[in-house]
Design a protein around this motif. Structure first.
Motif, PDB file in Angstrom:
ATOM      1  N   ALA A 184     102.382  -6.019  34.061  1.00 14.48           N
ATOM      2  CA  ALA A 184     102.978  -4.978  35.040  1.00 14.48           C
ATOM      3  C   ALA A 184     102.076  -4.053  35.828  1.00 14.48           C
ATOM      4  O   ALA A 184     102.236  -3.450  36.685  1.00 14.48           O
ATOM      5  N   HIS A 185     100.944  -3.584  35.047  1.00 13.54           N
ATOM      6  CA  HIS A 185      99.998  -2.542  35.597  1.00 13.54           C
ATOM      7  C   HIS A 185      98.498  -2.921  35.631  1.00 13.54           C
ATOM      8  O   HIS A 185      97.595  -2.339  35.427  1.00 13.54           O
ATOM      9  N   ASN A 186      98.427  -4.391  35.934  1.00 12.54           N
ATOM     10  CA  ASN A 186      97.086  -4.958  36.005  1.00 12.54           C
ATOM     11  C   ASN A 186      96.240  -4.122  36.942  1.00 12.54           C
ATOM     12  O   ASN A 186      94.815  -3.915  36.731  1.00 12.54           O
ATOM     13  N   SER A 187      96.789  -3.722  37.941  1.00 16.28           N
ATOM     14  CA  SER A 187      95.920  -2.973  38.985  1.00 16.28           C
ATOM     15  C   SER A 187      95.589  -1.590  38.518  1.00 16.28           C
ATOM     16  O   SER A 187      94.704  -0.977  39.177  1.00 16.28           O
ATOM     17  N   ARG A 188      96.538  -0.969  37.826  1.00 19.81           N
ATOM     18  CA  ARG A 188      96.118   0.256  37.253  1.00 19.81           C
ATOM     19  C   ARG A 188      95.198   0.437  36.189  1.00 19.81           C
ATOM     20  O   ARG A 188      94.654   1.650  35.733  1.00 19.81           O
ATOM     21  N   LEU A 189      95.055  -0.586  35.221  1.00 24.08           N
ATOM     22  CA  LEU A 189      94.458  -0.690  34.079  1.00 24.08           C
ATOM     23  C   LEU A 189      92.823  -0.456  34.582  1.00 24.08           C
ATOM     24  O   LEU A 189      92.172  -0.948  35.155  1.00 24.08           O
ATOM     25  N   GLN A 190      92.314   0.503  33.351  1.00 24.82           N
ATOM     26  CA  GLN A 190      90.897   0.872  33.577  1.00 24.82           C
ATOM     27  C   GLN A 190      90.200   0.858  32.056  1.00 24.82           C
ATOM     28  O   GLN A 190      89.947  -0.298  31.712  1.00 24.82           O
ATOM     29  N   SER A 191      90.370   1.851  31.619  1.00 24.29           N
ATOM     30  CA  SER A 191      89.734   2.037  30.050  1.00 24.29           C
ATOM     31  C   SER A 191      90.855   1.192  29.035  1.00 24.29           C
ATOM     32  O   SER A 191      90.249   0.873  28.310  1.00 24.29           O
ATOM     33  N   GLY A 192      92.001   0.866  29.631  1.00 21.76           N
ATOM     34  CA  GLY A 192      92.837   0.280  28.665  1.00 21.76           C
ATOM     35  C   GLY A 192      92.335  -1.159  28.614  1.00 21.76           C
ATOM     36  O   GLY A 192      92.961  -1.510  27.553  1.00 21.76           O
ATOM     37  N   TRP A 193      91.751  -1.698  29.256  1.00 24.68           N
ATOM     38  CA  TRP A 193      91.225  -3.018  28.791  1.00 24.68           C
ATOM     39  C   TRP A 193      90.653  -3.118  27.542  1.00 24.68           C
ATOM     40  O   TRP A 193      90.573  -4.192  26.983  1.00 24.68           O
ATOM     41  N   HIS A 194      89.935  -2.301  27.243  1.00 24.70           N
ATOM     42  CA  HIS A 194      89.111  -2.330  25.965  1.00 24.70           C
ATOM     43  C   HIS A 194      90.095  -2.477  24.851  1.00 24.70           C
ATOM     44  O   HIS A 194      90.000  -3.320  24.005  1.00 24.70           O
ATOM     45  N   SER A 195      91.329  -1.825  24.722  1.00 21.15           N
ATOM     46  CA  SER A 195      92.095  -1.853  23.719  1.00 21.15           C
ATOM     47  C   SER A 195      92.851  -3.298  23.805  1.00 21.15           C
ATOM     48  O   SER A 195      93.347  -4.172  22.786  1.00 21.15           O
ATOM     49  N   ILE A 196      93.161  -3.544  25.141  1.00 29.35           N
ATOM     50  CA  ILE A 196      94.022  -4.942  25.572  1.00 29.35           C
ATOM     51  C   ILE A 196      92.870  -5.949  24.868  1.00 29.35           C
ATOM     52  O   ILE A 196      93.452  -7.096  24.278  1.00 29.35           O
ATOM     53  N   LEU A 197      91.647  -6.032  25.367  1.00 26.14           N
ATOM     54  CA  LEU A 197      90.892  -7.258  24.702  1.00 26.14           C
ATOM     55  C   LEU A 197      90.694  -7.174  23.431  1.00 26.14           C
ATOM     56  O   LEU A 197      90.371  -8.034  22.685  1.00 26.14           O
ATOM     57  N   ALA A 198      90.709  -5.899  22.377  1.00 25.89           N
ATOM     58  CA  ALA A 198      90.537  -5.789  21.265  1.00 25.89           C
ATOM     59  C   ALA A 198      91.765  -6.633  20.576  1.00 25.89           C
ATOM     60  O   ALA A 198      91.881  -7.128  19.435  1.00 25.89           O
ATOM     61  N   CYS A 199      92.677  -6.142  21.246  1.00 26.88           N
ATOM     62  CA  CYS A 199      94.125  -6.826  20.729  1.00 26.88           C
ATOM     63  C   CYS A 199      94.189  -8.621  20.691  1.00 26.88           C
ATOM     64  O   CYS A 199      94.455  -9.126  20.001  1.00 26.88           O
ATOM     65  N   VAL A 200      93.665  -8.931  21.907  1.00 27.45           N
ATOM     66  CA  VAL A 200      93.521 -10.192  22.144  1.00 27.45           C
ATOM     67  C   VAL A 200      92.741 -11.042  21.330  1.00 27.45           C
ATOM     68  O   VAL A 200      92.709 -11.981  20.775  1.00 27.45           O
ATOM     69  N   LYS A 201      91.467 -10.296  20.973  1.00 28.88           N
ATOM     70  CA  LYS A 201      90.626 -10.691  19.819  1.00 28.88           C
ATOM     71  C   LYS A 201      91.249 -10.895  18.545  1.00 28.88           C
ATOM     72  O   LYS A 201      90.777 -11.888  18.017  1.00 28.88           O
ATOM     73  N   ILE A 202      91.782  -9.931  18.367  1.00 25.95           N
ATOM     74  CA  ILE A 202      92.586 -10.271  16.794  1.00 25.95           C
ATOM     75  C   ILE A 202      93.704 -11.330  16.896  1.00 25.95           C
ATOM     76  O   ILE A 202      94.026 -12.038  15.963  1.00 25.95           O
ATOM     77  N   ALA A 203      94.558 -11.441  18.180  1.00 24.89           N
ATOM     78  CA  ALA A 203      95.310 -12.340  18.235  1.00 24.89           C
ATOM     79  C   ALA A 203      94.785 -13.951  18.219  1.00 24.89           C
ATOM     80  O   ALA A 203      95.409 -14.804  17.705  1.00 24.89           O
ATOM     81  N   LEU A 204      93.852 -14.112  18.587  1.00 21.61           N
ATOM     82  CA  LEU A 204      93.025 -15.348  18.905  1.00 21.61           C
ATOM     83  C   LEU A 204      92.963 -16.078  17.165  1.00 21.61           C
ATOM     84  O   LEU A 204      92.683 -17.146  17.267  1.00 21.61           O
ATOM     85  N   ARG A 205      92.775 -15.119  16.358  1.00 18.46           N
ATOM     86  CA  ARG A 205      92.350 -15.602  14.987  1.00 18.46           C
ATOM     87  C   ARG A 205      93.842 -16.081  14.345  1.00 18.46           C
ATOM     88  O   ARG A 205      94.035 -16.534  13.450  1.00 18.46           O
ATOM     89  N   ASN A 206      95.112 -15.805  14.995  1.00 17.88           N
ATOM     90  CA  ASN A 206      96.501 -15.892  14.376  1.00 17.88           C
ATOM     91  C   ASN A 206      96.738 -17.318  14.363  1.00 17.88           C
ATOM     92  O   ASN A 206      96.340 -18.153  15.333  1.00 17.88           O
ATOM     93  N   GLU A 207      97.307 -17.719  13.604  1.00 19.84           N
ATOM     94  CA  GLU A 207      97.691 -19.284  13.380  1.00 19.84           C
ATOM     95  C   GLU A 207      99.066 -19.562  14.157  1.00 19.84           C
ATOM     96  O   GLU A 207      99.429 -20.704  14.310  1.00 19.84           O
ATOM     97  N   VAL A 208      99.923 -18.465  14.486  1.00 18.66           N
ATOM     98  CA  VAL A 208     101.005 -18.699  15.287  1.00 18.66           C
ATOM     99  C   VAL A 208     100.702 -18.913  16.595  1.00 18.66           C
ATOM    100  O   VAL A 208      99.913 -18.278  17.225  1.00 18.66           O
ATOM    101  N   VAL A 209     101.343 -20.085  17.194  1.00 20.74           N
ATOM    102  CA  VAL A 209     100.927 -20.686  18.527  1.00 20.74           C
ATOM    103  C   VAL A 209     101.410 -19.578  19.703  1.00 20.74           C
ATOM    104  O   VAL A 209     100.648 -19.603  20.568  1.00 20.74           O
ATOM    105  N   GLU A 210     102.754 -18.983  19.335  1.00 20.55           N
ATOM    106  CA  GLU A 210     102.909 -17.824  20.521  1.00 20.55           C
ATOM    107  C   GLU A 210     101.925 -16.829  20.576  1.00 20.55           C
ATOM    108  O   GLU A 210     101.933 -16.364  21.681  1.00 20.55           O
ATOM    109  N   VAL A 211     101.381 -16.401  19.597  1.00 17.38           N
ATOM    110  CA  VAL A 211     100.534 -15.286  19.479  1.00 17.38           C
ATOM    111  C   VAL A 211      99.539 -15.786  20.553  1.00 17.38           C
ATOM    112  O   VAL A 211      98.762 -15.073  21.296  1.00 17.38           O
ATOM    113  N   VAL A 212      98.674 -17.076  20.103  1.00 13.91           N
ATOM    114  CA  VAL A 212      97.558 -17.229  20.758  1.00 13.91           C
ATOM    115  C   VAL A 212      97.844 -17.700  21.841  1.00 13.91           C
ATOM    116  O   VAL A 212      97.043 -17.332  23.130  1.00 13.91           O
TER     117      VAL A 212
END
Length: 1518
Positions: free
Chosen positions: A1082-1110
């Motif tokens: 919804a807000h990809n065009s407005r995101l600036q510093s928020g990408w840091h937290s988003i990528l941090a969440c993604v990094k954690i999610a990639l370790r998850n065993e749940v298929v939906e999370v990955v």
């Protein structure tokens, strides 16, 4: 106006009315013979007027006027009312119209005005109602007229006449009119006097203040009420205004003498209208001071007293007191004081009530209160406060006291001034403290009244207490504003304003210091009375008392309230300090001119003599010394006085001891005193008459030296003492030590020290001059008052479960709590405010347990709730840190409103509804109805209005809400309760999204922390709600564009990171990452510093065993490639790469990893296609390389996909990189992909290297990649791989083959001898040397078994073959530039052979055989290559070394090498000298292996024999 002076009548006076009035008088005369002269006089007057049409009624100034004479004749008291009434009415009209003017005469002088007043007053005795009414009108007009001036005796006569009519008339209407006339008359005279008086000081200081202080204190000590009256009467007589009422004789108590009037400054006399005003006031005070009791049968006296008291009360309400002179104020003070004292013992109920009302009016008059400061300090406890402090006071008195306090507590400055002038002064009783404490006691206590009366009393007390708090709040607010404005004024107004502000602040601090000192002193005295030594140390430690002996002695001598036993214990102590204090204490007494026993009695009356003999001895010794000092020559020596003192102590004990069997006689006493201490020595004796007189006085009057004596005599004297007039009065003024509910406590005997404390005036001990009234202006004073209020008010709130109060009282109590909360909040008294808010919240009845509020009626609980919400809505800034109590209450109140029909909820919170349900009765409770409607709306209003709170308040508001919500999450009272406050928190945050950045950051810190905790709860519903709330808030925040250097987006999204990291629930992980995906979408065009937290969440999610999370995480990564701000930012792109690396390392599904590689590949392709300049996109290529190596390290099979994608991209011909950048690219690729030790990690290393190393080598054939760069990186990698251990022999052989392939590719170049080619060949040479050196080092090591060593030897053999092949290929090129390359390779091969030969000296047979093989194979290859060279110098040298270093132990193994060397020498061209050297080496091998011998034979045949034959031929020729 002088007698006979004429004046024109006022215009408009009707002539017809005059004629009509005279005719009426004439007609009223009738046919009575005694009225005929008056009738004739009226006829003459009418004839004169009628015959003269131009008749003008002139102003009457004397009795000679026919008109006035006629009217005065008609108003005779002997005539009937039908005649006197119209005559008096017309006379009244003339005076009111200004036609009769004049002024009453001085003493002894009689004028027309005097006659008129006397005539009218005589007529007042008439019993006719119309006449009495006419008299009232006339006298009121006369006394208030501006032209008909009455004063002095005539004024008093008129006043008395009106007063008598008000009291003695038989008509109620006349009484009411007379009373109103008196009030109007007094009001007019006060206004007239105020108009003439100039405004003077607001703080009058009487010349007799110090005298009053001393006398009143002295009289209080002697319990002489009549003495007090005489002191006040003398003050009047000294000013020329003695009271005519004689002082009633008392009970024989003497009045102490006062200083002579000659020694006192004379008071200024009154002048002008103030004289007459004082006469009126004095008359009222005399009447009000009459002694009357219930047995008085004369109603006229009783009504007169009550009327006088009512008029005094009315007079005290006038504002004119502020404009009167100081001398009048002083005289009024004396009158009022005497009147109040004389009414102290009045048993008339109405009189006692009037007295309280009068005192309250005096107190609210600032100038009167200032003048009566000492008296007010005694009268307030005496007449008002004491009714609050006893258990069951008389009903009418308690009501009057509470009503008076209701009035006093509405005066904001008055309350603060009372506190400053009494509570903050050392020698004054705590007026304000006792008022508050007394009101609280009235509310708490349960006296024996009927329910209605008790309810009214409590309501009055509650209202007074409420007014105290409210007025104090208003005063504090106004002075806070004033303080701020004064500060601004001083900034703009210069030195004067600043100086005044500093002076006022200094005064305020002084008052605070005095109050603190007084409290410390009070506490120290209490400690001293229990433990004298500890108490004295405590006083010194607190700074109240200096540590010097003089200060301690003065404290004991002057301080009231000290226990006599404690004083005696301290003075009798044996330590040096106490002995010194005792000596100094005795020095304060002046015994000059006193009899010895009288001095001793006075001395011992100040403390109780201790019981030990040594203590008594020390005290009597010092007493004797002091008496001798004050009375020189009385005794021959101090020892003689000491003996007498000791004998008196023994006599007193003996004579007054009822258990003594043998009493001391006079002879025994005289003998004891005059006994010679040493027999035979000359001894001075005292006269027997002197000692006999002392004996008689002691025998008749005991010296009380212990509490036992006092207690034994108390029952005998108690009734007598309490029956004395003074004690009847003064005992009422004392604070009693009460216990709630103890009826006997109210009958306690007041102590004499208590009387002294009440009546002793300010005698200079930090209290200022006596009579000086201090006006409080410093706002900090209110803080001390607030502490007093809260201390006592909390007793009420804590006792509400034990007492019964009406709804009216409860409402006022709640209002009082509310005002107290506001006040403490304004003053920043956090502890008190917190207690009050907690108590108010508890009264609502939503506590943790079934506490007493549940027993309160629903209406009271609703009232408490309304007040709580009113404070939070209208004064949120003042609650400060007490919001936690509010939210605990509101949360449960809201749950009750939403679930009030549940039985468990009703049982917990609504007993009334529970009883209805339990008993199966129809209906519902009022509480349930209220909270279902209005209560819930108020709660909604609070949270919806939070956006209007200040920044500091909203932070505390939200922080407290988070704290309470956390409590409910941990220990919920009901299921679903924990979610309510969480919802309110989210609502509050939405209402405050537009806060400034500084406030929002603090707000969000508290909110996000709590939402993180809630999002990690085991309850999925709560966790989901918290995460969704975060998502909604973040969506709102992201609607605002973030500037480049700010990071509020990152702060907003960080909670998601924490939840992803901490939560263990898969549902929570799925929902969280989906929320992040929604944010990105919804807000990809407005995101600036928020990408840091988003990528941090993604990094954690990639370790998850749940298929939906990955899946969601990969979707976010896919979108991130299309965002320029991510790719263009070094930090963000680094985080993006780490996400892919994380998936490669810890991913659990190959399809996810492969998909990630495809995402990167597609993204890199798009990015590389868009690059327009050289040397860009390097990090993109390296990402795939790192992904492949990471997957390989962690044993992930997807590394194939990564490397295929990588080399596929490197093969793209469109890449535009410089040679330096390609070198960097390939350096990283080689380092990441091939220069790490994968052998121990991946069991498929052979397949990996066989697949991808050729791809690396293949890069050398692409034109867009510099060959030199490719070759150098391949050779470097190859060198490192061959040095590593752990690879299989086949794989290492494969690496060696790749070395040959590289060399072949170099040979296939078009420009083999170019500079670039030379560099590549040099790299090849260095690589060869490095490989050999590494292999040799590994072989030399101790690690590995024989198989490992054999494998290493085989590798070297293979590499030797490759080197020889390369050398042969180089030789075929016939290039001079390549000769050096060939030579370098041969040198490397030779060094390897030499190493094998040199290292084969360890004695290890197994390793030696391997080395021999290395030596033979390498040597033979070397000899083979050198044999084909054009020049044989190197061949000869190498062969010579072989022959020279031949080892006979390994002869069989070395034979092939030897044979090869010899054969090579056979075909080589060498000088004769070299041949002879070779022969020398060959001779030693003649007996070696057959192969060697054959080779030698051939060598001799071809190399040696021909030269020898030639040599022989030459010799023969010679």
């Amino acid at each position: 106006m002088a007698e006979g002076e004429m004046a024109k009548r006022p215009e408009g006076f009707p002539r017809a009315n005059f004629i009509k009035s005279v005719e009426g008088i004439q007609k009223a005369c009738g046919w009575r013979l005694d009225l005929r002269p008056l009738s004739q006089q009226c006829g003459v007057l009418l004839k004169t007027v009628k015959e003269n049409p131009d008749f003008v009624l002139e102003v009457i100034t004397s009795e000679d006027s026919m008109i006035l004479a006629t009217l005065l004749h008609a108003v005779s008291s002997n005539y009937p009312p039908r005649l006197t009434e119209p005559a008096l009415s017309y006379l009244h009209r003339l005076i009111a119209g200004g036609l009769v003017v004049g002024e009453s005469g001085e003493k002894g002088e009689r004028r027309m005005v005097d006659t008129v007043v006397e005539k009218i007053c005589d007529l007042g005795a008439s019993s006719a109602e119309p006449v009495q009414l006419a008299v009232l009108k006339s006298l009121l007009t006369i006394c208030t007229s501006e032209t008909f001036c009455v004063k002095g005796e005539r004024l008093l006569q008129a006043f008395k006449m009106i007063f008598n009519l008000a009291v003695g008339s038989n008509f109620d209407g006349i009484k009411r009119c007379a009373t109103a006339s008196l009030q109007q008359l007094l009001s007019v005279w006060f206004r007239k006097a105020a108009a003439d008086f100039s405004a003077q000081s607001q703080n009058p200081e009487g010349a007799d203040n110090d005298l009053d202080v001393a006398n009143i204190a002295n009289l209080a000590e002697k319990a002489d009420i009549h003495g007090l009256e005489k002191v006040l009467t003398r003050r009047l007589s000294s000013q020329g205004r003695e009271l005519s009422d004689s002082v009633e004789k008392g009970d024989g108590m003497s009045v102490p003498s006062t200083p002579s009037r000659k020694n006192r400054p004379s008071a200024q006399p009154l002048a002008g209208l103030e004289v007459d005003l004082f006469v009126l006031l004095r008359s009222l005070c005399r009447l009000g001071a009459r002694t009357i009791d219930q047995s008085t049968s004369d109603n006229f006296i009783v009504e007169g007293k009550l009327l006088a008291l009512g008029l005094i009360k009315h007079v005290l309400q006038f504002q004119a007191w502020e404009s009167l002179s100081n001398r009048f104020i002083q005289r009024a003070r004396n009158l009022l004081s005497v009147m109040l004292i004389r009414n102290a013992n009045c048993s008339l109920e109405t009189s006692a009530v009037k007295q309280i009302e009068i005192l309250s009016k005096v107190i609210v008059q600032p100038r009167l209160l200032a003048a009566m400061k000492p008296e007010a300090g005694a009268f307030m406890p005496l007449f008002i406060i004491r009714h609050l402090e006893v258990f069951s006071p008389e009903e009418h008195l308690l009501k009057a006291a509470c009503s008076a306090l209701c009035v006093l507590c509405t005066k904001e400055q008055l309350l603060v001034d009372l506190f400053v002038n009494y509570d903050c002064e050392m020698n004054s009783t705590n007026i304000f403290d006792r008022i508050v404490k007394g009101l609280c006691y009235v509310i708490i206590s349960q006296p024996i009244y009927d329910a209605a009366t008790l309810g009214k009393m409590k309501v009055l007390a509650c209202k007074a207490l409420f007014q105290c708090v409210k007025i104090l709040r208003d005063w504090f607010s106004s002075h806070q504003v004033k303080k701020v404005s004064d500060g601004e004024g001083s900034a703009n107004g210069g030195v004067t304003a600043n100086g005044e502000a500093k002076e006022e602040a200094s005064r305020g601090r002084e008052f605070l210091r005095l109050k603190s000192k007084k409290d410390s002193l009070s506490g120290g005295i209490d400690t001293f009375n229990c433990h004298p030594i500890k108490g004295m140390k405590s006083l010194i430690r607190s700074g109240v008392l200096e540590s010097s002996v003089d200060a301690q002695a003065e404290f004991l001598y002057k301080t009231t309230g000290l226990n006599k036993d404690a004083k005696g214990e301290f003075l009798g102590h044996h330590e040096e300090n106490q002995v010194s204090v005792m000596h100094k204490y005795a020095d304060f007494f002046d015994f000059a001119g006193m009899e010895f026993d009288e001095a001793m009695r006075a001395y011992l009356d100040t403390f109780r003599l201790p019981g030990e003999a040594q203590q008594i001895d020390r005290i009597m010794e010092k007493f004797a010394d002091r008496y001798c000092t004050c009375n020189q020559g009385t005794f021959h020596s101090a020892d003689q006085a000491y003996m007498l003192a000791y004998a008196i102590i023994m006599l007193n004990t003996d004579v007054h001891n009822p258990l003594a069997e043998h009493l001391m006689s006079k002879v025994d006493f005289i003998g004891m005193v005059n006994q010679c201490p040493v027999e035979g020595e000359e001894h001075h004796t005292l006269p027997e008459e002197y000692l006999a007189a002392i004996f008689d006085r002691i025998s008749s009057s005991q010296i009380k030296m212990s509490d036992d004596t006092a207690k034994s005599s108390e029952p005998q004297n108690a009734d007598k003492v309490m029956a004395s007039p003074l004690m009847k009065v003064l005992r009422k003024a004392l604070p009693f030590q009460r216990v709630l509910g103890d009826d006997s406590a109210s009958q306690a005997m007041p102590s004499l020290d208590g009387v002294k404390e009440i009546l002793r005036k300010h005698q200079g001990q930090d209290g200022g001059a006596a009579g000086v009234w201090n006006t409080a202006e410093h706002s900090e004073i209110a803080i001390l008052m607030c502490a007093t209020l809260c201390k006592h008010s909390l007793d009420i709130f804590d006792s509400l479960d034990k007492i019964k109060v009406s709804m009216d009282s409860f409402k006022v109590i709640i209002q009082c709590i509310k005002e107290s909360i506001i006040l403490t909040g304004m003053m920043e008294q956090k502890e008190s405010c917190d207690k009050l808010v907690c108590k108010l919240s508890d009264l609502v009845g939503f506590g943790d347990a079934n506490t007493f509020p549940l027993t309160l009626p629903d209406s009271m609980r609703m009232e408490a709730f309304k007040s709580l919400l009113d404070i939070t809505l209208n004064h949120p800034d003042l609650i400060q840190g007490s919001w936690t109590h509010v939210f605990r209450c509101l949360s449960r109140a809201q749950y009750f409103a939403l679930n009030r029909s549940e039985v468990e909820v009703m049982r917990k919170f609504d007993r009334t509804a529970y009883d209805i349900v339990y008993n199966k009765r129809p209906g519902s409770s009022d509480l349930s109805i209220y909270f279902g409607r209005e209560g819930l709306q108020l709660i909604d209003h609070l949270f919806s209005g939070s956006g209007n709170m200040t920044g500091q308040t909203i932070v505390m508001f939200v922080s407290a809400m988070c704290a309470v919500s956390r409590e409910e999450l941990e220990e919920p009272m009901f299921k679903g309760l924990e979610l309510l406050l969480l919802q309110r928190l989210v609502e509050t945050v939405h209402h405050n999204l537009d806060r400034i950045r500084m406030v929002w950051s603090r707000l969000w810190a508290a909110t996000s922390t709590h939402l993180i905790g809630a999002g990690c709860e085991d309850n999925v519903e709560i966790a989901m709600y918290s995460i969704d709330a975060l998502r909604q808030i973040v969506f709102k925040l992201l609607e605002h564009q973030e500037l480049s250097n700010f990071k509020f987006q990152d702060e907003a999204l960080k909670p998601f990171v924490s939840i992803m990291r901490q939560s263990e629930l898969n549902q929570v992980q799925v929902f969280t990452i989906q929320c992040i995906l929604q944010v990105v979408s919804a807000h990809n065009s407005r995101l600036q510093s928020g990408w840091h937290s988003i990528l941090a969440c993604v990094k954690i999610a990639l370790r998850n065993e749940v298929v939906e999370v990955v899946d969601a995480a990969l979707h976010i990564l896919s979108q991130s490639w299309s965002e320029p701000q991510v790719v263009s930012s070094e930090n963000l792109f680094s985080e993006l790469k780490s996400c892919f690396i994380e998936l490669m390392a810890h991913g659990n599904h190959v399809e996810h990893q492969s998909r990630a590689i495809e995402i990167v590949k597609e993204g890199v392709s798009l990015i590389l296609d868009g690059l327009s300049e050289k040397d860009e996109g390097l990090e993109l290529l390296l990402l795939l390389c790192n992904m492949g190596s990471t997957a390989l390290i962690h044993g992930k099979s997807c590394h194939h996909v990564a490397y295929q994608a990588l080399f596929g991209l490197l093969e793209r011909p469109g890449l535009k990189y410089t040679e330096g950048k390609w070198e960097e690219i390939l350096e990283n690729v080689c380092q990441i992909s091939f220069q790490q030790d994968f052998a121990e990690i991946d069991g498929n290393a052979d397949e990996y290297y066989r697949t991808y190393f050729p791809l690396l080598c293949k890069l050398a054939q692409y034109s867009h990649i510099p060959v030199g760069v490719t070759v150098s990186k391949v050779l470097k990698s190859l060198q490192l791989l061959l040095v590593q251990r752990g690879f299989s022999t086949d794989l290492r052989t494969f690496f060696i083959s790749q070395f040959s392939e590289v060399a072949n590719k170099l040979l296939l170049q078009d420009e083999v001898s170019s500079d670039d080619a030379s560099a590549q060949w040099r790299a090849l040479t260095d690589c060869a040397k490095g490989i050999l050196a590494g292999t040799q080092k590994a072989f030399e090591g101790d690690g590995g078994d024989f198989e490992e060593k054999s494998r290493q030897a085989e590798e070297m053999l293979a590499f030797q073959g490759s080197l020889s092949q390369i050398c042969r290929s180089l030789a075929s090129k016939k290039s001079a530039e390549l000769e050096d390359v060939q030579r370098g390779l041969l040198v490397a091969l030779e060094e390897n052979v030499n190493w094998a030969r040199d290292f084969n000296v360890t004695g290890d047979s197994e390793r030696g055989s391997l080395l021999v093989r290395q030596e033979v194979n390498g040597g033979m290859l070397l000899i083979e290559v050198l044999s084909n060279a054009e020049h044989h110098e190197d061949l000869i040298r190498v062969c010579g070394q072989v022959l020279q270093h031949f080892d006979s132990k390994n002869g069989a193994a070395l034979a092939p090498l030897m044979a090869a060397a010899i054969k090579a020498l056979s075909g080589a061209e060498c000088p004769d000298d070299e041949l002879f050297k070779i022969m020398e080496n060959l001779i030693s091998h003649m007996e070696d292996q057959l192969e060697v011998r054959c080779a030698i034979s051939e060598f001799l045949k071809h190399k040696i024999l021909p030269p020898l034959i030639r040599k022989v031929v030459e010799i023969n020729k010679r």
